[in-house]
Design an enzyme around this catalytic site. Structure first.
Site, mmCIF file in Angstrom:
data_model
loop_
_atom_site.group_PDB
_atom_site.id
_atom_site.type_symbol
_atom_site.label_atom_id
_atom_site.label_comp_id
_atom_site.label_asym_id
_atom_site.label_seq_id
_atom_site.Cartn_x
_atom_site.Cartn_y
_atom_site.Cartn_z
ATOM 1 N N ASN A 149 5.500 106.096 -1.731
ATOM 2 C CA ASN A 149 5.944 106.161 -0.339
ATOM 3 C C ASN A 149 4.811 106.139 0.674
ATOM 4 O OD1 ASN A 149 8.608 106.238 -1.037
ATOM 5 N ND2 ASN A 149 8.824 108.454 -0.882
ATOM 6 N N LYS A 180 6.587 71.130 -17.942
ATOM 7 C CA LYS A 180 7.163 70.734 -16.660
ATOM 8 C C LYS A 180 8.168 69.612 -16.891
ATOM 9 C CE LYS A 180 4.101 73.364 -14.489
ATOM 10 N NZ LYS A 180 4.450 74.554 -13.685
ATOM 11 N N LYS A 192 9.571 72.685 -14.702
ATOM 12 C CA LYS A 192 9.756 74.050 -15.178
ATOM 13 C C LYS A 192 11.226 74.390 -15.387
ATOM 14 C CE LYS A 192 7.620 75.953 -11.671
ATOM 15 N NZ LYS A 192 7.089 77.047 -10.801
ATOM 16 N N LYS A 233 3.733 76.522 -23.175
ATOM 17 C CA LYS A 233 4.174 77.735 -22.483
ATOM 18 C C LYS A 233 5.475 77.511 -21.737
ATOM 19 C CE LYS A 233 2.839 80.523 -18.453
ATOM 20 N NZ LYS A 233 3.875 79.952 -17.590
ATOM 21 N N ASP A 293 7.540 78.287 -18.480
ATOM 22 C CA ASP A 293 7.201 78.722 -17.129
ATOM 23 C C ASP A 293 7.801 80.103 -16.890
ATOM 24 O OD1 ASP A 293 6.368 78.551 -14.329
ATOM 25 O OD2 ASP A 293 6.295 76.397 -14.704
ATOM 26 N N GLU A 294 7.265 80.790 -15.891
ATOM 27 C CA GLU A 294 7.652 82.190 -15.698
ATOM 28 C C GLU A 294 9.125 82.362 -15.361
ATOM 29 O OE1 GLU A 294 5.890 80.653 -11.788
ATOM 30 O OE2 GLU A 294 5.454 80.500 -13.934
ATOM 31 N N HIS A 341 2.574 86.823 -17.741
ATOM 32 C CA HIS A 341 2.518 86.093 -16.481
ATOM 33 C C HIS A 341 2.601 87.090 -15.333
ATOM 34 C CE1 HIS A 341 3.313 83.240 -13.259
ATOM 35 N NE2 HIS A 341 2.904 82.294 -14.081
ATOM 36 N N SER A 382 -4.981 78.845 -14.834
ATOM 37 C CA SER A 382 -3.841 77.935 -14.782
ATOM 38 C C SER A 382 -3.467 77.695 -13.328
ATOM 39 C CB SER A 382 -2.657 78.539 -15.551
ATOM 40 O OG SER A 382 -1.522 77.715 -15.458
#
Length: 476
Positions: A123, A175, A177, A201, A203-204, A294, A379
């Protein structure tokens, strides 16, 4: 702050708005080896002195509240309170100070990044007396870091599992993605791995959407791994993103990945949360899975120089919570990352002991007491012309990840992977021969083009691509 306004009860109890300096500003305090130390960039409201602002941060992130309460007398505030013990002006800024705060270790639950951050960056960041507040760095004492497992495996164990030594690892984010079917996605993985990459990989934001459910993706990616391994004789992997809407679903995906026999899974540790991440890291160590992390959402927290939390703090927190890889910027690509700052937190991820170095943004000496290291991942907007700089900046213990820089090759995915592998091998060989990658990098890449048509084609496509913007976050 508001003036002191007190009323005296019949028993002598004093109530009213506190002057934080009286209790929480202690410049005479000598820090203990067991204290967690924090460096805050504080921007007080006009009229608020820096001592009061620093003391308010110490109070509101530890035992304090805005007024005196009866129950203060039921505990030892001197034992548990945070203390602002040093203040220094920020060079070039008229109304910003670095306030150093020491927290006693008993304020924090063992092995819980969640609890640590709930106090230190809770806070207090909405406190009205401050225009802005940023946590620049933390010193984690060995007494506390030893309560964490840390990375599931660490750098050396990962190299042994993969049987890959003496060079950076190569990866590729598939890609587009979003939008591919699971089978087409797996095909792209196979082509990249067969072409020479170590990893592909998710993608996130690839989780389990209508166009590609997670189980189908896992199966086709596992097929790509095994087929490319059989053809190349190298160990391959794909970062299977286990991030999900619940911890239970996340663990179900990790268990299925283990049953498929793949070497690595992935988690979005900020959007997924530290509790989920630590849970997954413990499972990965117990079951032999590497864990790729990631940092999606990090720039919401760390990009502004005056408010939020620097990525070096998020990097330390990840090393404690657990991860074998984490994205760490590129310096040369499309994403934010000033060189000295990036090298500072790369060292904090990989090394056992890091000296205080304000020139690289490191406010405290950090001793990880043999906690395993984390491999930084470069990346974002990188291609073959960047290979010499990336090899020179990040060294061998890194993952260099080319998404568009692989899949954008004019001849296809496998030639794109081959171009990156040839460029990397050429840079590593040149470095080992004593050549200067920073000065001779372009020459090294051009020479390699003569015996790699795939690399020559890649160099022609990306010869004019640059991302030349000044970084927002710089050293003071």
């Amino acid at each position: 702050m508001s003036p002191q306004t007190e009323t005296k009860a019949s028993v002598g109890f004093k109530a009213g708005v506190k002057d934080y300096r009286l209790t929480y500003y202690t410049p005479e305090y000598e820090t203990k080896d067991t204290d967690i130390l924090a460096a805050f960039r504080v921007s007080p409201q006009p009229g608020v002195p820096p001592e009061e602002a620093g003391a308010a941060v110490a109070a509101e992130s530890s035992t304090g509240t805005w007024t005196t309460v009866w129950t203060d007398g039921l505990t030892s505030l001197d034992r548990y309170k945070g203390r602002c013990y040093h203040i220094e002006p920020v060079p070039g800024e008229d109304s910003q100070w670095i306030c150093y705060v020491a927290y006693p270790l008993d304020l924090f639950e063992e092995g819980s990044v969640t609890n640590m951050f709930t106090s230190i960056v809770g806070n207090v960041f909405g406190f009205k007396a401050l225009r802005a507040l940023r946590l620049e760095d933390l010193r984690i004492p060995p007494t506390y870091s030893k309560t964490f497992q840390g990375p599931p495996h660490g750098i050396q164990v990962e190299r042994d599992k993969l049987n890959k030594y003496g060079r950076p690892l190569l990866g590729c984010t598939i890609k587009p993605k979003l939008g591919l079917s699971a089978k087409n996605y797996g095909r792209a993985c196979y082509e990249c791995l067969r072409g020479g990459l170590d990893f592909t990989k998710d993608d996130e934001n690839v989780n389990s959407q209508p166009f590609m459910r997670w189980r189908d993706r896992f199966v086709f990616c596992a097929e790509a791994i095994y087929k490319s391994q059989a053809e190349t004789g190298e160990i391959k992997g794909h970062y299977l993103n286990a991030t999900a809407g619940t911890c239970e679903e996340m663990m179900k995906r990790a268990v299925f990945a283990r049953e498929l026999g793949v070497p690595i899974v992935m988690h979005d540790y900020l959007t997924g949360g530290f509790t989920a991440n630590t849970t997954l890291a413990h499972y990965c160590r117990d079951n032999g899975l590497l864990l790729h992390i990631h940092r999606a959402m990090h720039a919401v927290i760390d990009r502004q120089k005056n408010h939020g939390m620097h990525f070096r703090v998020l990097a330390k927190a990840l090393r404690m919570s657990g991860g074998d890889h984490i994205h760490a910027g590129t310096v040369v690509g499309k994403l934010e990352g000033e060189r000295e700052i990036t090298l500072g937190f790369v060292d904090l991820l990989r090394d056992d002991f890091i000296e205080k170095d304000r020139a690289r943004g490191i406010f405290f000496t950090q001793d990880w007491v043999s906690m395993p290291g984390v491999i930084p991942v470069a990346s974002g907007g990188i291609h073959v012309w960047h290979m010499p700089a990336l090899t020179e900046i990040f060294g061998d213990d890194s993952v260099l990840q080319f998404g568009g820089g692989t899949l954008g090759h004019p001849w296809g995915n496998a030639p794109g992977a081959a171009a990156n592998r040839v460029a990397l091998e050429a840079c590593v060989q040149a470095r080992n021969e004593g050549r200067d990658l920073a000065r001779e990098g372009n020459e090294i890449i051009r020479a390699a083009c003569k015996w790699s048509p795939e690399l020559a084609a890649a160099c022609e496509v990306w010869k004019a691509i640059k991302f030349e913007f000044a970084p927002v976050d710089t050293i003071d």
